[in-house]
Scaffold this active site. Sequence first.
Site, PDB file in Angstrom:
ATOM      1  N   TRP A  35       0.560  -1.400  -0.540  1.00  0.00           N
ATOM      2  CA  TRP A  35      -0.335   0.299   0.254  1.00  0.00           C
ATOM      3  C   TRP A  35       0.890   0.817   0.026  1.00  0.00           C
ATOM      4  O   TRP A  35       1.647   1.535   0.851  1.00  0.00           O
ATOM      5  CB  TRP A  35      -0.775   0.219   1.223  1.00  0.00           C
ATOM      6  CG  TRP A  35      -2.057   1.005   1.239  1.00  0.00           C
ATOM      7  CD1 TRP A  35      -3.086   1.400   0.535  1.00  0.00           C
ATOM      8  CD2 TRP A  35      -2.501   1.974   2.309  1.00  0.00           C
ATOM      9  NE1 TRP A  35      -3.390   2.390   1.059  1.00  0.00           N
ATOM     10  CE2 TRP A  35      -3.381   2.255   2.402  1.00  0.00           C
ATOM     11  CE3 TRP A  35      -1.653   1.643   3.974  1.00  0.00           C
ATOM     12  CZ2 TRP A  35      -3.715   4.041   2.893  1.00  0.00           C
ATOM     13  CZ3 TRP A  35      -2.342   2.798   4.498  1.00  0.00           C
ATOM     14  CH2 TRP A  35      -3.360   3.762   4.091  1.00  0.00           C
TER      15      TRP A  35
ATOM     16  N   ASP B 148      -0.823  -5.773   9.111  1.00  0.00           N
ATOM     17  CA  ASP B 148      -2.286  -4.671   8.708  1.00  0.00           C
ATOM     18  C   ASP B 148      -3.451  -5.470   8.034  1.00  0.00           C
ATOM     19  O   ASP B 148      -2.967  -6.848   7.660  1.00  0.00           O
ATOM     20  CB  ASP B 148      -1.824  -4.649   7.439  1.00  0.00           C
ATOM     21  CG  ASP B 148      -3.116  -3.117   6.830  1.00  0.00           C
ATOM     22  OD1 ASP B 148      -3.654  -2.734   8.169  1.00  0.00           O
ATOM     23  OD2 ASP B 148      -2.603  -2.079   6.501  1.00  0.00           O
TER      24      ASP B 148
ATOM     25  N   ALA C 170      -7.000  -4.808   7.045  1.00  0.00           N
ATOM     26  CA  ALA C 170      -7.616  -4.439   6.630  1.00  0.00           C
ATOM     27  C   ALA C 170      -8.523  -4.877   6.343  1.00  0.00           C
ATOM     28  O   ALA C 170      -9.737  -3.893   5.710  1.00  0.00           O
ATOM     29  CB  ALA C 170      -7.013  -2.785   6.171  1.00  0.00           C
TER      30      ALA C 170
ATOM     31  N   LYS D 112     -13.401  -1.547   5.598  1.00  0.00           N
ATOM     32  CA  LYS D 112     -14.305  -2.199   4.149  1.00  0.00           C
ATOM     33  C   LYS D 112     -15.139  -2.567   5.164  1.00  0.00           C
ATOM     34  O   LYS D 112     -15.999  -3.545   4.079  1.00  0.00           O
ATOM     35  CB  LYS D 112     -12.908  -2.707   3.915  1.00  0.00           C
ATOM     36  CG  LYS D 112     -11.724  -2.077   3.744  1.00  0.00           C
ATOM     37  CD  LYS D 112     -11.509  -1.000   2.782  1.00  0.00           C
ATOM     38  CE  LYS D 112      -9.989  -0.384   3.211  1.00  0.00           C
ATOM     39  NZ  LYS D 112      -9.003   0.737   2.281  1.00  0.00           N
TER      40      LYS D 112
END
Length: 394
Positions: A130, A211, A213, A246
């Site tokens: 990212w 992470d 997400a 999300k």
Amino acid sequence: MTMFQTLQPQPADGLLTLIGLFRDDPRNSKIDLGVGTYRNAAGVTPVMEAIKSAERVLLEGQQTKAYLGPEGDQRFVELLMPIAFGTSGAHAGRLVGVQTPGGGGALRLGGELITAARPGAKVWLGMPTWPNHRPVLEAAGLTVVEYRYFDPDTQSLCFDDMLAALATAEAGDVVLLHGCCHNPTGAELEPAQWDAVAALIAERGLMPFIDLAYQGLGEGLEADAYGTRRVLACVEEALVAYSCDKNFGLYRERTGALFVLSRDEAAASVVYGNLLALARVNWSMPPDHGAAAVRTILESKELRRVWRAELEGMCRRINQVREALTAAHPRLGFLSRQRGMFSQLPITPAAVAALRNDHGIYMAGSGRINLAGLQIADAEIFVGALVAVGGLPA
Ligand code: LMR
């Protein structure tokens, strides 16, 4: 010279710029595969039904908006724990968490906690990643070391490179891992590969920073947590940046949490105090609404059921788009092996620009596509445009 005249102009964020470019494109046929927001079969990023219901409950029932404190909504944090870490209670007392403004806030807070404990610590980043990972972690004081995670030409994971890189990392170095749905490539570690990475991290005394997400948008809530749970089972200390943006569709509400695993309960209590102090000087207290809505869902058996069904539907649709593209062209077979919202096509910046200018198809400059942005009915059009700009992989 005035103070602000000394500032240097900053480049616009490449991903976020796409939002405006797409919005201003007058073509009806335009297709947005840019920023990572889920789109349903009607092309809309919906407010999830479970969230709408939770918001109604809050509207009627919320009695006060008085401050909660730098830790945010602790019930929200507690209710997320079994979803992310399982129900075994294996980390009881050693695992603490605070609510953060999105997963981005959790990454920043985690980075600052590491810097407070070990100034100048190194963080290993598998590339590509990212685009905001490096700037956030550097801004938090970490030194980034990159290694190759993925080969776009073969669309495969460079697992040997990953192991070789981690084998040279020193005790106390941080390893940033995508818990699931790798952004930008969709290339996931298999369970056996997670086992190997977890063992290596434990053996070398590295600090995992996961992470997480997109839990629930790859294979499902449980399967997507495999790597996180495996790593945490093998180590004394770890950090997990969790995003609800999300999997609860909360994007602009900025809803996340940072979890930290410590060696024992006494260390966890000191970590928690440090998290509160760091949160206080950053944002003082996190915004409440998104976390309150998530908490309301997770406290209700019925809303939980609605949320899970919606999330499973989102996951299914993303994987159906992957299948449709693979069916539309044999050279896109890799898409159905990858998971999550993103894959990264091995195409040139010129081809990305031609797709935008000539075909109204928007994607990140890196060639990353958000599969959730594509309607299955547009799969053939998209593949035709890829062929036209020479953007199909060899
Ligand atoms: C993305 O990768 O598209 C999202 O995480 C949005 C962002 O903040 O970059």
